[in-house]
Design a protein around this motif. Structure first.
Motif, PDB file in Angstrom:
ATOM      1  N   LEU A   1      68.035  21.153  50.151  1.00  0.00           N
ATOM      2  CA  LEU A   1      69.349  21.810  50.167  1.00  0.00           C
ATOM      3  C   LEU A   1      69.299  23.193  49.516  1.00  0.00           C
ATOM      4  O   LEU A   1      69.665  24.182  50.156  1.00  0.00           O
ATOM      5  CB  LEU A   1      70.387  20.928  49.480  1.00  0.00           C
TER       6      LEU A   1
ATOM      7  N   GLN B   1      65.226  17.458  58.615  1.00  0.00           N
ATOM      8  CA  GLN B   1      66.199  16.377  58.487  1.00  0.00           C
ATOM      9  C   GLN B   1      65.964  15.289  59.528  1.00  0.00           C
ATOM     10  O   GLN B   1      65.935  14.111  59.201  1.00  0.00           O
ATOM     11  CB  GLN B   1      67.612  16.959  58.615  1.00  0.00           C
ATOM     12  N   VAL B   2      65.780  15.696  60.769  1.00  0.00           N
ATOM     13  CA  VAL B   2      65.586  14.695  61.817  1.00  0.00           C
ATOM     14  C   VAL B   2      64.317  13.899  61.558  1.00  0.00           C
ATOM     15  O   VAL B   2      64.304  12.668  61.626  1.00  0.00           O
ATOM     16  CB  VAL B   2      65.550  15.368  63.201  1.00  0.00           C
TER      17      VAL B   2
ATOM     18  N   THR C   1      67.227  25.602  51.589  1.00  0.00           N
ATOM     19  CA  THR C   1      67.949  26.113  52.751  1.00  0.00           C
ATOM     20  C   THR C   1      68.941  27.192  52.325  1.00  0.00           C
ATOM     21  O   THR C   1      69.093  28.209  52.999  1.00  0.00           O
ATOM     22  CB  THR C   1      68.704  24.975  53.455  1.00  0.00           C
TER      23      THR C   1
ATOM     24  N   PHE D   1      66.160  23.284  58.521  1.00  0.00           N
ATOM     25  CA  PHE D   1      66.863  22.093  58.049  1.00  0.00           C
ATOM     26  C   PHE D   1      66.871  21.000  59.111  1.00  0.00           C
ATOM     27  O   PHE D   1      66.644  19.829  58.811  1.00  0.00           O
ATOM     28  CB  PHE D   1      68.288  22.464  57.647  1.00  0.00           C
ATOM     29  N   ILE D   2      67.130  21.374  60.347  1.00  0.00           N
ATOM     30  CA  ILE D   2      67.214  20.350  61.391  1.00  0.00           C
ATOM     31  C   ILE D   2      65.858  19.679  61.598  1.00  0.00           C
ATOM     32  O   ILE D   2      65.764  18.461  61.683  1.00  0.00           O
ATOM     33  CB  ILE D   2      67.738  20.951  62.707  1.00  0.00           C
TER      34      ILE D   2
ATOM     35  N   GLU E   1      65.070  15.093  50.165  1.00  0.00           N
ATOM     36  CA  GLU E   1      66.206  15.770  50.773  1.00  0.00           C
ATOM     37  C   GLU E   1      66.839  16.757  49.809  1.00  0.00           C
ATOM     38  O   GLU E   1      67.275  17.830  50.214  1.00  0.00           O
ATOM     39  CB  GLU E   1      67.259  14.748  51.190  1.00  0.00           C
ATOM     40  N   VAL E   2      66.882  16.364  48.541  1.00  0.00           N
ATOM     41  CA  VAL E   2      67.571  17.217  47.584  1.00  0.00           C
ATOM     42  C   VAL E   2      66.855  18.558  47.423  1.00  0.00           C
ATOM     43  O   VAL E   2      67.480  19.591  47.269  1.00  0.00           O
ATOM     44  CB  VAL E   2      67.707  16.488  46.230  1.00  0.00           C
TER      45      VAL E   2
ATOM     46  N   PHE F   1      63.065   4.991  47.859  1.00  0.00           N
ATOM     47  CA  PHE F   1      64.399   5.554  48.064  1.00  0.00           C
ATOM     48  C   PHE F   1      64.548   6.809  47.225  1.00  0.00           C
ATOM     49  O   PHE F   1      65.076   7.820  47.685  1.00  0.00           O
ATOM     50  CB  PHE F   1      65.455   4.522  47.672  1.00  0.00           C
TER      51      PHE F   1
ATOM     52  N   LEU G   1      64.780  11.482  58.796  1.00  0.00           N
ATOM     53  CA  LEU G   1      65.553  10.288  59.147  1.00  0.00           C
ATOM     54  C   LEU G   1      64.639   9.224  59.744  1.00  0.00           C
ATOM     55  O   LEU G   1      64.808   8.033  59.484  1.00  0.00           O
ATOM     56  CB  LEU G   1      66.662  10.632  60.133  1.00  0.00           C
TER      57      LEU G   1
ATOM     58  N   PHE H   1      62.764   9.604  48.831  1.00  0.00           N
ATOM     59  CA  PHE H   1      63.530  10.187  49.924  1.00  0.00           C
ATOM     60  C   PHE H   1      64.671  11.036  49.391  1.00  0.00           C
ATOM     61  O   PHE H   1      64.970  12.106  49.919  1.00  0.00           O
ATOM     62  CB  PHE H   1      64.083   9.071  50.815  1.00  0.00           C
ATOM     63  N   PHE H   2      65.288  10.556  48.343  1.00  0.00           N
ATOM     64  CA  PHE H   2      66.389  11.280  47.703  1.00  0.00           C
ATOM     65  C   PHE H   2      65.933  12.681  47.282  1.00  0.00           C
ATOM     66  O   PHE H   2      66.542  13.689  47.641  1.00  0.00           O
ATOM     67  CB  PHE H   2      66.827  10.450  46.495  1.00  0.00           C
TER      68      PHE H   2
ATOM     69  N   LEU I   1      63.179   7.647  56.945  1.00  0.00           N
ATOM     70  CA  LEU I   1      64.128   6.746  56.279  1.00  0.00           C
ATOM     71  C   LEU I   1      64.163   5.400  56.982  1.00  0.00           C
ATOM     72  O   LEU I   1      64.181   4.349  56.336  1.00  0.00           O
ATOM     73  CB  LEU I   1      65.520   7.384  56.265  1.00  0.00           C
TER      74      LEU I   1
END
Lengths: 476, 500
Positions: free
Chosen positions: A142, A168-169, A145, A164-165, A138-139, A131, A172, A134-135, A175
């Motif tokens: 940001l 991100q996708v 970007t 980003f898309i 993603e961080v 986790f 997920l 993953f955190f 995730l």
């Protein structure tokens, strides 16, 4: 503890340099440079003086974080992450140096984002809890970007959005795979766990693990990037400011390779062995396609971006060959590509600052006015096409030898990529530095000279004395 | 049966039981007092302070109930920690919205007592809904909520849209509640009870001769609730009404009514075990998938911020519906936790956005002169450069948007984590895929908002737009920033309240 301190300090230093810039103009870059150098030293001292040899993953701290899901804040290091973090430090300092004069607009916030990205990247390399991984995963996106979207070139919003898309996708999907594995752990042992070392001892049936593996694989393949999910990369690299491209190509792509090693291959060995033919096909297609596309570009940065796809293909091919030589080759290629692509992007940034164009059509004959820059350009282009004596050669050579043992046909086709790289490398050099002099430009300034020579030196050292990296096993 | 009723009647008199519905009683009593206050003295400031006092007292009373054991109050209400949490959330939102309403109304010369009365009625309706334990109380709460909202939606008479949106809401809301009533009647005709606690035998769901009746009843009932939650295909009113209503009212509609309706939906589904009925599950799956896709796709091309939020709320209700679809008898506590956490994340993000939108609308232009003006249509371009102009507002919008998009560091991510966990346990892969596709699409409209914040303002604009900032507003902005960040990084702080 030290690692947490480093990450937190990076973040705080980011805020500090933002505040400083508001108070004293031009202080943010000094602040960032100082902090990065200091923290890099702290990290080196920590690793050298630690009483572990880091051959296997050594957990350094483990605190419970979100009890509802039994999620822990646990970080650790091994040789692989140490090498990648070392690369991150080097490129981070270079990023500050290349932004030195390029970034004028909202410089404080820029350095905040830069330092936050670096903190996130280090977090990705040290996280042991899934986790947490993953955190950080993603961080780090940001602020990256934000760097593209605020300080990028003309088409920056589109590029940042696409970047980003895509990530991100795909993440997920990862995730969902993470959650599914966590709950499978619950079924098997009666305890929900996202702890990586717990997962290693998990007995996953192949029928399940192949789906989980694909969830992870897609996320990392996007980051790597591999055909067919590569299309964000040329846009993001081209539109990002120089430091953004350096960081993207140098380190962010490596997080994809790192993820492939640590989470796809080590967690799901059987499933990835089964998947190897598909992965190898994707890798070979990336190699050849990247080289071909690079050759067709008219934009300096876009050319280098496509060459990245080609080079990272070698990493993926080597990883899915499942033998030690290829594995070593993959790691050397990762480091070498980190250095050489960073060098080429820095060079692109330097040229852009002088002629305000990235188009190869506007370049030509720079050798006359800027011979030093030309020399470095030649060397870096040479590194990109695997000139013996430079690090990339070792990496690609090992990757291909290793791959040939298990995937001979793929290795043979991949070798054509080397020819392609020679072609685009020479095209890049010739159109920009040879031919008729279209403009006169100023030769390298001392700061730029320092950037180029550091990168060149690193490439040369690894190229001539690869045992520096090869003596580690990287957990293979 | 008689004895139980007698015991209940007796219990309803005791002080303990009264204490459990104290928050609702305080609000109800407050409404009555407010009426007297209006007769005694008409003043904007007094009524606002009074309302704030009532809501705050109710909030304190409600927070005290967070650790309560489930208690049945008469046949109609049942208070447990979930309902207490939901009502506390409603009260927090109502307080924030009260501040926005005051900012919005204070420049009018007219005194708007009835606005605040309606606001309290709305809160009372939500309070009845979240504690309802019987179809009668459900309908009572539903109507209280709807009717006061109708009044509020059309409140801003000078607005071009007030009549349109008020009427739209009135007509649709009335038909939704009549559908729901008919549905309840059908369900009653089969089950013979209106209580949520009936413990119906399993075979009632499988009786062939009554099946159609029962299914029709559920369909009508769900469609009434789906209308309020603006779940596709019952969503058509949402963008128009969101756009036309005054921003503080829109914020109430987007938050209070969603919290109350969703909580009551989960209660019904759990209590009446509709899930034993395969067709209902199918219906909900279709609704969820349609909402996720329609909401996100239609939000793509919006330039009006309120319409954009409206469409995104459709999508969010679709995400949340997944939790209801995968309810299983074993993990009801986890279901409640997921629903309430996601709702809090959604509500905090929405109210933050509306807070900024409302102050953008009532901003004053400081140039040579100070001009108060009310901007009817908040558009995306109003956000341009907000991060550089007023960093705290910019940060709040960024956090809210990231939370809605479900990016880590924010509550929204943990909420999404809850939903994905639920769906993964239930192996609802198609729903997961739709959720991922939906979130992918949603980034395409969420991120441009953030990019807009970072854009440099056009040079040469001689009227420098500065946000007017009252102290309360500053406090609200900073506390929402802190709430968003702290609860996003340490979600256990919230979860421990929800664990029953």
């Amino acid at each position: 503890m030290t690692l947490t301190f480093i990450m937190v300090t990076l973040f705080i230093a980011g805020i500090l340099s933002w505040v400083c810039e508001n108070r004293w103009r031009g202080s943010a870059k000094w602040c960032a440079l100082l902090v990065l150098t200091l923290l890099a030293t702290v990290f080196c001292i920590f690793v050298v003086t630690a009483n572990h040899n880091f051959e296997s993953l050594t957990v350094l701290s483990r605190v419970s974080w979100i009890d509802t899901f039994n999620i822990e804040y646990s970080i650790g290091l091994d040789q692989l992450s140490i090498v990648l973090i070392a690369l991150t430090w080097l490129l981070a300092i270079i990023c500050v140096l290349v932004s030195w004069q390029e970034i004028k607009h909202k410089a404080g916030f820029y350095y905040f984002n830069l330092l936050a990205t670096i903190a996130g990247i280090i977090g990705v390399f040290v996280a042991v809890d899934m986790f947490l991984f993953f955190f950080f995963w993603e961080v780090m996106l940001l602020p990256m970007t934000a760097i593209i979207a605020i300080w990028g070139h003309e088409n920056r919003h589109f590029a940042a959005l696409k970047f980003f898309i895509f990530t991100q996708v795909s993440s997920l999907l990862m995730l969902v795979a993470i959650i599914a594995t966590g709950y499978f752990h619950l079924l098997q042992t009666g305890e929900l766990s996202f702890y990586y070392l717990d997962w290693l001892s998990l007995n996953l049936p192949l029928s399940l693990s192949q789906y989980l593996m694909i969830g992870f694989f897609i996320a990392f393949a996007v980051k790597l990037p591999s055909v067919p999910v590569h299309s964000w990369l040329p846009d993001a690299h081209t539109q990002a400011p120089t430091a953004g491209s350096v960081l993207l190509a140098g380190v962010l792509l490596k997080t994809g390779a790192y993820g492939l090693i640590r989470f796809v291959i080590f967690l799901f060995p059987e499933a990835s062995a089964q998947f190897a033919p598909i992965a190898a096909t994707l890798a070979v297609v990336s190699i050849v396609y990247g080289a071909k596309m690079a050759f067709a570009q008219h934009d300096f940065k876009r050319l280098v971006a496509y060459s990245s796809i080609s080079h990272m293909g070698f990493v993926m091919l080597a990883l899915f060959a499942f033998n030690d030589i290829a594995f070593q080759g993959a790691i050397v290629t990762m480091i070498a590509h980190g250095l050489s692509s960073a060098a080429l992007f820095s060079l692109a940034g330097m040229i852009y600052q002088r002629i305000h164009s990235r188009s190869l059509a506007d370049m030509g004959g720079f050798w006359q006015s800027a011979p030093r820059m030309g020399g470095f350009a030649l060397v870096f282009a040479g590194a990109a096409f695997g000139l013996p004596g430079l690090a990339n050669f070792i990496g690609e050579f090992f990757s291909l030898i290793g791959a040939f043992q298990t995937l001979p046909i793929f290795a043979v086709i991949a070798a054509f990529g080397l020819i392609g790289s020679a072609i685009y490398g020479m095209v890049l050099f010739q159109t920009s530095f040879q031919g008729l002099a279209k403009q006169e430009i100023i030769d390298l300034a001392p700061r730029e000279l320092m950037i180029c020579s550091t990168l060149f030196l690193m490439l040369l050292v690894i190229g001539l004395y690869p045992s520096l990296l090869l003596k580690f096993s990287f957990g293979a | 049966m008689m004895m139980v009723t007698a015991a209940n009647t007796h219990a309803s008199l005791s002080l303990d039981v009264i204490q459990t519905i104290l928050p609702q009683l305080i609000v109800a009593f407050g409404i009555a007092l407010a009426l007297i206050l209006v007769a005694w003295r008409r003043s904007q400031r007094t009524i606002v302070l009074f309302t704030a006092g009532v809501l705050t007292t109710a909030l304190i009373a409600s927070v005290n109930l967070l650790a309560i054991q489930p208690t049945v109050v008469t046949q109609l209400l049942k208070v447990d920690s979930n309902s207490a949490f939901a009502f506390s959330l409603v009260l927090v939102v109502a307080l924030t919205s009260l501040h926005m309403s005051y900012q919005f109304l204070k420049n009018h010369i007219e005194v708007h007592d009835e606005y605040y009365l309606l606001l309290m009625l709305l809160v009372l309706g939500a309070g009845v809904l979240v504690t309802s334990h019987h179809f009668a109380s459900l309908f009572l709460g539903f109507e209280l909520l709807s009717i006061s909202l109708v009044g509020l939606v059309g409140y801003h008479r000078e607005s071009n849209y007030s009549v349109e949106s008020g009427f739209k809401y009135l007509v649709l809301s009335a038909s939704a509640s009549s559908f729901m009533l008919l549905g309840i009647a059908f369900i009653y005709s089969v089950t013979g009870t209106m209580s949520f606690d009936a413990n119906l035998p399993n075979d009632i769901y499988h009786q062939q001769n009554l099946r159609l009746f029962f299914e029709l009843g559920i369909l009508l009932f769900i469609s009434g609730i789906a209308f309020k939650l603006s779940i596709a295909p019952f969503h058509f009113w949402t963008p128009d009404v969101y756009q036309g209503a005054p921003t503080p009212v829109t914020s109430l509609m987007a938050t209070v009514s969603k919290i109350a309706m969703f909580v009551v939906l989960v209660k019904c589904v759990i209590a009446q075990r509709y899930m034993l009925h395969g067709n209902l599950q199918l219906l909900l799956i279709v609704l969820a998938i349609a909402s996720m896709l329609i909401g996100n796709v239609l939000a793509l091309k919006q330039s009006n911020l309120k319409r954009l939020i409206a469409y995104s709320s459709i999508a969010h209700m679709g995400y949340l519906l997944i939790v209801v679809i995968v309810i299983s008898g074993e993990s009801l506590a986890f279901t409640w936790q997921s629903v309430l956490f996601y709702l809090s994340a959604y509500v905090v993000a929405n109210i933050s956005l509306f807070l900024v939108v409302a102050s953008l609308q009532t901003q004053c232009l400081t140039g040579d002169r100070v001009v108060k003006h009310y901007q009817e249509e908040p558009v995306l371009n109003d956000l341009q450069g907000l991060f550089w102009r007023t960093p705290s507002y910019g940060l709040l919008v960024i956090l809210a948007i990231l939370s809605l998009a479900g990016i880590p560091l924010t509550m929204g991510f943990i909420g999404k984590f809850y939903i994905l966990s639920q769906a993964t346990i239930a192996h609802a892969w198609w729903l997961i895929i739709t959720l991922i596709v939906g979130s992918g699409i949603s980034l395409a409209y969420y991120l441009p908002i953030i990019f807009k914040l970072f854009e440099v303002e056009p040079e040469g604009g001689n009227e420098v737009k500065k946000l007017e900032r009252a102290v309360i507003e500053k406090v609200l902005v900073y506390s929402f920033i802190i709430i968003g960040l702290v609860f996003g990084v340490f979600p256990d702080v919230v979860s421990q309240f929800i664990v029953s």
